[in-house]
Design a protein around this motif. Structure first.
Motif, PDB file in Angstrom:
ATOM      1  N   ILE A  15      88.541   8.762 -69.094  1.00 27.25           N
ATOM      2  CA  ILE A  15      88.050   9.715 -70.090  1.00 27.25           C
ATOM      3  C   ILE A  15      87.680  11.039 -69.432  1.00 27.25           C
ATOM      4  CG2 ILE A  15      86.210  10.161 -71.759  1.00 27.25           C
ATOM      5  CD1 ILE A  15      86.216   7.146 -72.342  1.00 27.25           C
ATOM      6  N   ARG A  16      87.024  10.973 -68.284  1.00 29.51           N
ATOM      7  CA  ARG A  16      86.629  12.201 -67.574  1.00 29.51           C
ATOM      8  C   ARG A  16      87.851  12.998 -67.130  1.00 29.51           C
ATOM      9  NH1 ARG A  16      82.648  11.232 -62.849  1.00 29.51           N
ATOM     10  NH2 ARG A  16      81.353  10.719 -64.630  1.00 29.51           N
ATOM     11  N   MET A  17      88.879  12.305 -66.631  1.00 32.44           N
ATOM     12  CA  MET A  17      90.071  13.011 -66.173  1.00 32.44           C
ATOM     13  C   MET A  17      90.893  13.563 -67.331  1.00 32.44           C
ATOM     14  SD  MET A  17      91.406  10.993 -62.823  1.00 32.44           S
ATOM     15  CE  MET A  17      92.809  12.071 -62.735  1.00 32.44           C
ATOM     16  N   SER A  18      90.855  12.884 -68.474  1.00 33.52           N
ATOM     17  CA  SER A  18      91.598  13.416 -69.619  1.00 33.52           C
ATOM     18  C   SER A  18      90.957  14.684 -70.162  1.00 33.52           C
ATOM     19  CB  SER A  18      91.704  12.358 -70.720  1.00 33.52           C
ATOM     20  OG  SER A  18      90.439  12.085 -71.267  1.00 33.52           O
ATOM     21  N   VAL A  19      89.656  14.847 -69.951  1.00 30.50           N
ATOM     22  CA  VAL A  19      88.966  16.038 -70.427  1.00 30.50           C
ATOM     23  C   VAL A  19      88.999  17.155 -69.382  1.00 30.50           C
ATOM     24  CG1 VAL A  19      86.720  16.945 -71.128  1.00 30.50           C
ATOM     25  CG2 VAL A  19      87.491  14.748 -71.978  1.00 30.50           C
ATOM     26  N   SER A  20      88.622  16.816 -68.146  1.00 31.64           N
ATOM     27  CA  SER A  20      88.485  17.871 -67.135  1.00 31.64           C
ATOM     28  C   SER A  20      89.679  17.970 -66.189  1.00 31.64           C
ATOM     29  CB  SER A  20      87.209  17.651 -66.319  1.00 31.64           C
ATOM     30  OG  SER A  20      87.344  16.497 -65.516  1.00 31.64           O
ATOM     31  N   GLY A  21      90.376  16.872 -65.978  1.00 33.85           N
ATOM     32  CA  GLY A  21      91.515  16.890 -65.065  1.00 33.85           C
ATOM     33  C   GLY A  21      91.136  16.792 -63.601  1.00 33.85           C
ATOM     34  N   LYS A  22      89.860  16.584 -63.297  1.00 37.56           N
ATOM     35  CA  LYS A  22      89.404  16.502 -61.904  1.00 37.56           C
ATOM     36  C   LYS A  22      89.226  15.041 -61.506  1.00 37.56           C
ATOM     37  CE  LYS A  22      86.764  20.775 -62.136  1.00 37.56           C
ATOM     38  NZ  LYS A  22      85.405  21.335 -62.060  1.00 37.56           N
ATOM     39  N   PHE A  23      89.771  14.692 -60.347  1.00 35.60           N
ATOM     40  CA  PHE A  23      89.582  13.356 -59.792  1.00 35.60           C
ATOM     41  C   PHE A  23      88.429  13.417 -58.794  1.00 35.60           C
ATOM     42  CE2 PHE A  23      90.650  10.038 -56.619  1.00 35.60           C
ATOM     43  CZ  PHE A  23      90.501   8.940 -57.449  1.00 35.60           C
ATOM     44  N   PRO A  24      87.378  12.597 -58.985  1.00 35.06           N
ATOM     45  CA  PRO A  24      86.205  12.708 -58.109  1.00 35.06           C
ATOM     46  C   PRO A  24      86.394  12.117 -56.714  1.00 35.06           C
ATOM     47  CG  PRO A  24      85.865  11.000 -59.741  1.00 35.06           C
ATOM     48  CD  PRO A  24      87.164  11.656 -60.070  1.00 35.06           C
ATOM     49  N   GLY A  25      87.487  11.470 -56.460  1.00 33.61           N
ATOM     50  CA  GLY A  25      87.722  10.863 -55.150  1.00 33.61           C
ATOM     51  C   GLY A  25      87.512   9.353 -55.199  1.00 33.61           C
ATOM     52  N   TRP A  26      88.012   8.692 -54.172  1.00 34.87           N
ATOM     53  CA  TRP A  26      87.949   7.225 -54.156  1.00 34.87           C
ATOM     54  C   TRP A  26      86.543   6.706 -53.905  1.00 34.87           C
ATOM     55  CZ3 TRP A  26      91.691   4.915 -56.411  1.00 34.87           C
ATOM     56  CH2 TRP A  26      92.959   5.495 -56.415  1.00 34.87           C
ATOM     57  N   LEU A  27      85.678   7.546 -53.376  1.00 34.32           N
ATOM     58  CA  LEU A  27      84.291   7.142 -53.154  1.00 34.32           C
ATOM     59  C   LEU A  27      83.561   6.905 -54.475  1.00 34.32           C
ATOM     60  CD1 LEU A  27      82.471   6.606 -50.740  1.00 34.32           C
ATOM     61  CD2 LEU A  27      81.721   8.969 -50.858  1.00 34.32           C
ATOM     62  N   TYR A  28      84.134   7.383 -55.545  1.00 31.53           N
ATOM     63  CA  TYR A  28      83.582   7.182 -56.886  1.00 31.53           C
ATOM     64  C   TYR A  28      83.427   5.690 -57.203  1.00 31.53           C
ATOM     65  CZ  TYR A  28      83.523   7.223 -62.019  1.00 31.53           C
ATOM     66  OH  TYR A  28      83.206   7.020 -63.330  1.00 31.53           O
ATOM     67  N   PHE A  29      84.333   4.857 -56.702  1.00 27.97           N
ATOM     68  CA  PHE A  29      84.302   3.430 -56.993  1.00 27.97           C
ATOM     69  C   PHE A  29      83.343   2.644 -56.097  1.00 27.97           C
ATOM     70  CE2 PHE A  29      88.431   4.723 -58.704  1.00 27.97           C
ATOM     71  CZ  PHE A  29      88.280   4.243 -60.000  1.00 27.97           C
ATOM     72  N   ALA A  30      82.674   3.314 -55.169  1.00 29.07           N
ATOM     73  CA  ALA A  30      81.688   2.641 -54.314  1.00 29.07           C
ATOM     74  C   ALA A  30      80.513   2.127 -55.138  1.00 29.07           C
ATOM     75  CB  ALA A  30      81.196   3.584 -53.229  1.00 29.07           C
ATOM     76  N   GLU A  31      80.258   2.752 -56.264  1.00 36.50           N
ATOM     77  CA  GLU A  31      79.158   2.343 -57.148  1.00 36.50           C
ATOM     78  C   GLU A  31      79.291   0.881 -57.575  1.00 36.50           C
ATOM     79  OE1 GLU A  31      78.310   3.401 -61.737  1.00 36.50           O
ATOM     80  OE2 GLU A  31      78.456   5.107 -60.387  1.00 36.50           O
ATOM     81  N   SER A  32      80.514   0.442 -57.872  1.00 35.39           N
ATOM     82  CA  SER A  32      80.730  -0.939 -58.293  1.00 35.39           C
ATOM     83  C   SER A  32      80.407  -1.925 -57.181  1.00 35.39           C
ATOM     84  CB  SER A  32      82.179  -1.130 -58.738  1.00 35.39           C
ATOM     85  OG  SER A  32      82.448  -0.375 -59.879  1.00 35.39           O
TER      86      SER A  32
END
Length: 170
Positions: free
Chosen positions: A123-140
Motif C-alpha cells: 500500500i505504501r509503495m502504491s501511494v508513494s513509490g518509495k521502497f524503504p529497504g530490506w531492513l524494513y522487514f527486521a521488525e517481524s
C-alpha cells in the motif's frame, strides 16, 4: 510431555483492553520510525487473536488499525487492512498454534507478521513509490524474538489460582 500444562483462568476483558492500550502507547513513542522496532499493537493483537479469539476479533483489529493510521498519518486504512488480515489469519490457525511450544509458536507467528508488513509495504509503495529497504522487514523478526516474553507476560495473570492453596499444584 516434559512441560507442565496449566489450567488457565479466563482472561479478564479489562486486562485485554489495558494490554492493547499499553501496546498502542508503546507505538506512540518516538522510536517507532527506527528500523527493527516492533509493532507492539500487531504483536499484542496476534497474541490475543490466538489465545482469546472470541474476545478479540477482526473488529477490534480494524479499530486499532485506524488508530495507528491516524497516528502515523498514513493512508487511512493501511494499518486497518493489515491488522484485520493479521487477526483473521491468527484466528484461523489459533487451535493449531496452541498445541506447540512457545518457540514453535513464534515460527508460526513469523509469516503472519511478515504478511502484515508486506501488505503495509504494498500500500505504501502504491501511494508513494518509495521502497524503504530490506531492513524494513527486521521488525517481524524482532517481534518473533519477543514472542516468548509476550506470552509469558500476558499469560501470567491467568496462571494464578483463584484461591491459593499449598496442596494444589495449579
Amino acid at each position: 510431555m516434559m512441560r507442565p500444562h496449566y489450567i488457565l483462568l479466563p482472561a479478564n476483558p479489562l486486562f485485554i483492553a489495558m494490554t492493547l492500550l499499553l501496546a498502542f502507547l508503546l507505538n506512540l513513542l518516538p522510536w517507532g520510525q527506527w528500523p527493527g522496532v516492533p509493532d507492539f499493537v500487531a504483536l499484542v493483537l496476534v497474541f490475543w487473536s490466538i489465545h482469546q479469539p472470541r474476545k478479540i476479533g477482526i473488529g477490534i483489529a480494524f479499530c486499532m488499525g485506524l488508530l495507528m493510521d491516524v497516528h502515523e498519518a498514513t493512508l487511512l486504512g493501511q494499518n486497518a487492512l493489515a491488522y484485520t488480515l493479521l487477526s483473521y489469519f491468527a484466528i484461523m490457525i489459533h487451535r493449531r498454534v496452541l498445541w506447540f511450544s512457545v518457540s514453535v509458536q513464534a515460527l508460526h507467528v513469523l509469516p503472519l507478521m511478515l504478511l502484515t508488513q508486506l501488505i503495509q509495504l504494498v500500500i505504501r509503495m502504491s501511494v508513494s513509490g518509495k521502497f524503504p529497504g530490506w531492513l524494513y522487514f527486521a521488525e517481524s523478526f524482532v517481534c518473533v524474538a519477543l514472542w516468548p516474553v509476550v506470552v509469558w507476560l500476558l499469560l501470567a495473570p491467568q496462571r494464578r489460582a483463584v484461591d491459593r492453596d499449598d496442596n494444589r499444584p495449579i
